[in-house]
Design a protein around this motif. Sequence first.
Motif, PDB file in Angstrom:
ATOM      1  N   TYR A 186     -12.938  -5.338   3.442  1.00  0.00           N
ATOM      2  CA  TYR A 186     -13.630  -6.418   2.743  1.00  0.00           C
ATOM      3  C   TYR A 186     -15.060  -6.011   2.400  1.00  0.00           C
ATOM      4  O   TYR A 186     -15.709  -5.275   3.131  1.00  0.00           O
ATOM      5  N   TRP A 218      -8.093  -7.158  -4.435  1.00  0.00           N
ATOM      6  CA  TRP A 218      -8.075  -8.619  -4.383  1.00  0.00           C
ATOM      7  C   TRP A 218      -9.502  -9.125  -4.602  1.00  0.00           C
ATOM      8  O   TRP A 218     -10.386  -8.874  -3.793  1.00  0.00           O
ATOM      9  N   LEU A 220     -11.718 -12.339  -4.732  1.00  0.00           N
ATOM     10  CA  LEU A 220     -11.499 -13.641  -4.108  1.00  0.00           C
ATOM     11  C   LEU A 220     -12.770 -14.475  -4.128  1.00  0.00           C
ATOM     12  O   LEU A 220     -13.868 -13.954  -3.954  1.00  0.00           O
ATOM     13  N   TYR A 227      -8.743 -21.081  -2.177  1.00  0.00           N
ATOM     14  CA  TYR A 227      -9.436 -19.982  -2.833  1.00  0.00           C
ATOM     15  C   TYR A 227      -8.899 -19.729  -4.242  1.00  0.00           C
ATOM     16  O   TYR A 227      -7.786 -20.097  -4.594  1.00  0.00           O
ATOM     17  N   GLU A 228      -9.731 -19.076  -5.049  1.00  0.00           N
ATOM     18  CA  GLU A 228      -9.326 -18.558  -6.347  1.00  0.00           C
ATOM     19  C   GLU A 228      -9.236 -17.047  -6.222  1.00  0.00           C
ATOM     20  O   GLU A 228     -10.070 -16.430  -5.553  1.00  0.00           O
ATOM     21  N   SER A 229      -8.252 -16.434  -6.859  1.00  0.00           N
ATOM     22  CA  SER A 229      -8.166 -14.978  -6.769  1.00  0.00           C
ATOM     23  C   SER A 229      -7.447 -14.383  -7.957  1.00  0.00           C
ATOM     24  O   SER A 229      -6.631 -15.044  -8.605  1.00  0.00           O
ATOM     25  N   GLU A 231      -5.463 -10.557  -8.436  1.00  0.00           N
ATOM     26  CA  GLU A 231      -4.997  -9.455  -7.609  1.00  0.00           C
ATOM     27  C   GLU A 231      -4.174  -8.488  -8.458  1.00  0.00           C
ATOM     28  O   GLU A 231      -3.508  -8.900  -9.400  1.00  0.00           O
ATOM     29  N   TRP A 252      -2.384 -14.149  -9.833  1.00  0.00           N
ATOM     30  CA  TRP A 252      -3.552 -15.025  -9.862  1.00  0.00           C
ATOM     31  C   TRP A 252      -3.220 -16.368  -9.247  1.00  0.00           C
ATOM     32  O   TRP A 252      -2.067 -16.787  -9.215  1.00  0.00           O
TER      33      TRP A 252
END
Length: 276
Positions: A186, A218, A220, A227-229, A231, A252
């Motif tokens: 991360y 990812w 994020l 959450y919004e993501s 990938e 997404w």
Amino acid sequence: MEKVGFLLFLAMTLCWATLANSVSRKSMNREASEDDDDINRRLRLLNKPAVKSIQSADGDIIDCVDMHKQPAFDHPTLKNHVIQMKPSIKLPSENKATKNESSKLVISQTWQKSGSCPDGTIPIRRSRRQDLLRASSPDQFGKMYHPRSHDHVANSTIDEIGQNVVINGTQVSLPYQKDRSQAMLYTAGYHYIGASGDINLWNPNVDLPDDFTTAQIWLLAGPGDKYESVESGWMVNPKLYGDKQARLFAYWTADGNDATGCFDLTCSGFVQTSSE
């Protein structure tokens, strides 16, 4: 007299059984017909008219679809959307002189050995009836399997509602991770305009019908449960693709997989621009 009564009872029983069986058959036929209608409706939404189709050596059929007729524009908020082919801001990589353009790594997929899509079109893997039959319902095809309710109860554990950690001095709410085994790297910050990375391509085995495995990037934002993501990476997903081969994928969601999001272009929302 008793014999006549018995025969009458037997005849009535046979009539009732025949009637019940007929009603049951009609009900089953009606349900099967409704399922067929749902599947056909979904296939029409997924498979847009192709300018060109390519038969891939791995069994896939790739349809080259007019970029402006892709599934994304079935979404009401994308009506009359103007496709932006490049970001409106200059990317950091564009500020660096490339020493040798010919040395750039070229990513090729199996289907590209059999042809290419013309400019102005995008490649979409054709969805077939057997693909939708593997899903729990036609409308669930391509969506993330998410075995929980988002309604938090008083005794929810931290694993059930996400986990808060501090990365680079920033508190980050990580997504819900139950029923997953994973290793993550991360970083946290603000004003990201994208992400890139080098990912090795493997073909790991998965055992259970709902299992899938990815190596991915990812991007994020937001709290752990909403959450919004976006990938992308490599994925082995037999339920989605029907085999255990690694494929390039995109994903997404705008609400932690609650009501939005899907793999690739199996729902409206993600706008694809590359013909490769």
